[in-house]
Motif scaffolding. Structure first.
Motif: not given
Length: 472
Positions: A85, A229, A255, A265-266, A309
């Motif tokens: 990542t 996120g 999440h 995504p984050q 993520p």
């Protein structure tokens, strides 16, 4: 020499073999005593700095700040790459922000985190690319949000349902799409002062998990907002990775649930990494922090069968804190006999809670050393206090200083780069001190100090006359 065990002395404070020594990790790595016994920081002596700029004076070691910024970025990027990542590191501007410091951290590959319109203005004035700025805050005004959206701030961290609706109206009016993170409360308590533990439930920041699901659902249905996120911050001055590990586990549960409705995504796990203020503080090395936290996230994702993520982190104090040293001049000393005839020396300096509010606010502990020479006297239990009309105006609560310390000597307090300037005030109408950067034997003012005339200029009752003219 005083005994090591004394009812006035906290257990962690021991009598030093040498009251002139500079503890490793507490001072900038460039700090040392020169041949005359004077404290040098980055090759510039405390006496020269005081003669040139006066006291009090905050001195920032540029290479120390840059080096710590660079180490954070490389450590988190390396740790993230090992788990397939990416990681972004934001400098938390609330620790200390001026245009020069903003440029330093950007030069070292960091982004910048702000939490008010004023901090945003400083970052923009420094030339920070708006798309690399994160904007925090529990009560961002409509004006602040409009400015952030207009200039293209990369990420706004939303903190309430009201803010979501404000942003929706602004983005609709400007016909733009704004990327947002949702700040959540993980329920993990940092082992620190109550006012610094920002992840417990009864506090002003973020959404509880159940409300966060509703907030994300609302964001996803608004055309002007892009859900990017989650964000969580568990506190400040934290040693070790256990708190981050537990917080990440809880946030990953949310999440995973949110993935059912779309991409997440984050994950931004905030900052709060501690530094050494005294020789007994033992902060976790940067590489160990990064490896441990990222591994905890990766393990949590593997256990849930989800991808790791993109990660973000927000160190502030851990970058700028150790780079700072405050220099004061000693004004008076006073020996006070308390508790069964035991003595403590009060050392009064020309600053205090107006340039360092943390001891009064949080009971923060600091260190101090004689800076204009090497002392020859035995260690004396001392308390360094400021000049303000407050009994709580304490700069260093417990320290051993040479007993020959006298009025006119310079005293240096390390680890003052974070939150001292940010929290500075004009209490008792004391001007705020300048900030000077030092590097390779040179010094440069990066924040001008205030004068009495500056203070009087704000007083509407002076009727246009300058302060100096009125007081001649």
């Amino acid at each position: 020499m005083l005994p090591a065990v004394d009812s006035l002395v906290p257990e962690w404070l021991v009598v030093p073999d040498d009251p002139n020594d500079l503890a490793d990790g507490v001072w900038p790595s460039s700090a040392r005593r020169n041949a005359d016994g004077v404290l040098d920081v980055a090759g510039v002596s405390a006496t020269a700095l005081a003669q040139t700029y006066g006291t009090p004076l905050l001195v920032l070691d540029e290479d120390e700040a840059r080096g710590r910024a660079r180490r954070f970025r490389t450590a988190f990027e390396r740790a993230a790459a090992e788990h397939n990542t990416t990681a972004q590191v934001y400098y938390a501007g609330k620790a200390f922000l001026c245009t020069t410091v903003a440029r330093w951290v950007v030069d070292e590959g960091l982004r910048v985190d702000v939490c008010t319109g004023g901090e945003l203005a400083v970052a923009l004035a420094a030339g920070v690319a708006p798309g690399t700025i994160g904007f925090h805050g529990n009560n961002k005004s409509v004006v602040e949000l409009e400015r952030a959206v207009e200039v293209g701030v990369g990420t706004i961290i939303v903190d309430s349902a009201i803010e979501i609706e404000r942003l929706a109206a602004i983005t609709a009016r400007l016909d733009v799409r704004q990327r947002v993170l949702v700040r959540v409360i993980s329920g993990v308590h940092a082992e620190t002062h109550d006012f610094l533990a920002t992840a417990h439930e009864d506090q002003k920041f973020g959404f509880p998990f159940a409300e966060a699901e509703t907030a994300v659902a609302r964001i996803r249905e608004l055309p002007g907002l892009e859900f990017a996120g989650l964000h969580c911050h568990i506190g400040s001055q934290i040693f070790g990775v256990a708190g981050f590990r537990e917080s990440a586990s809880r946030v990953l549960d949310l999440h995973t649930t949110l993935l059912e409705g779309g991409a997440v995504p984050q994950l931004n796990l905030g900052g709060g990494f501690g530094i050494a203020y005294t020789r007994v503080d033992d902060p976790t090395p940067i590489d160990e922090l990064a490896a441990g936290i990222v591994a905890a996230v990766a393990e949590g994702c593997a256990a849930r069968g989800i991808s790791v993520p993109a990660l973000s982190f927000e160190p502030g104090r851990a970058i700028i804190g150790t780079a700072g040293v405050t220099i004061y001049e000693v004004g008076t000393t006073k020996d006070v006999t308390v508790e069964s005839g035991q003595d403590r020396r009060y050392v009064s300096v020309d600053g205090g809670m107006s340039d360092n509010a943390r001891p009064a606010l949080y009971g923060a502990q600091y260190s101090a050393r004689l800076a204009s020479r090497a002392g020859t006297g035995a260690p004396q239990l001392s308390r360094v206090v400021g000049k303000h009309c407050e009994s709580g105006d304490i700069v260093v609560d417990h320290e051993y200083l040479p007993n020959d310390l006298a009025p006119g000597d310079l005293l240096a307090v390390p680890a003052t780069g974070a939150y001292c300037v940010s929290l500075a005030s004009n209490y008792n109408h004391v001007p705020r001190p300048p900030v000077v950067a030092v590097r390779k034997g040179n010094s440069t003012v990066i924040v001008h100090g205030e004068t009495i005339d500056d203070l009087l200029a704000r007083d509407a009752g002076i009727d246009g006359a300058s302060g100096s003219a009125r007081h001649q």
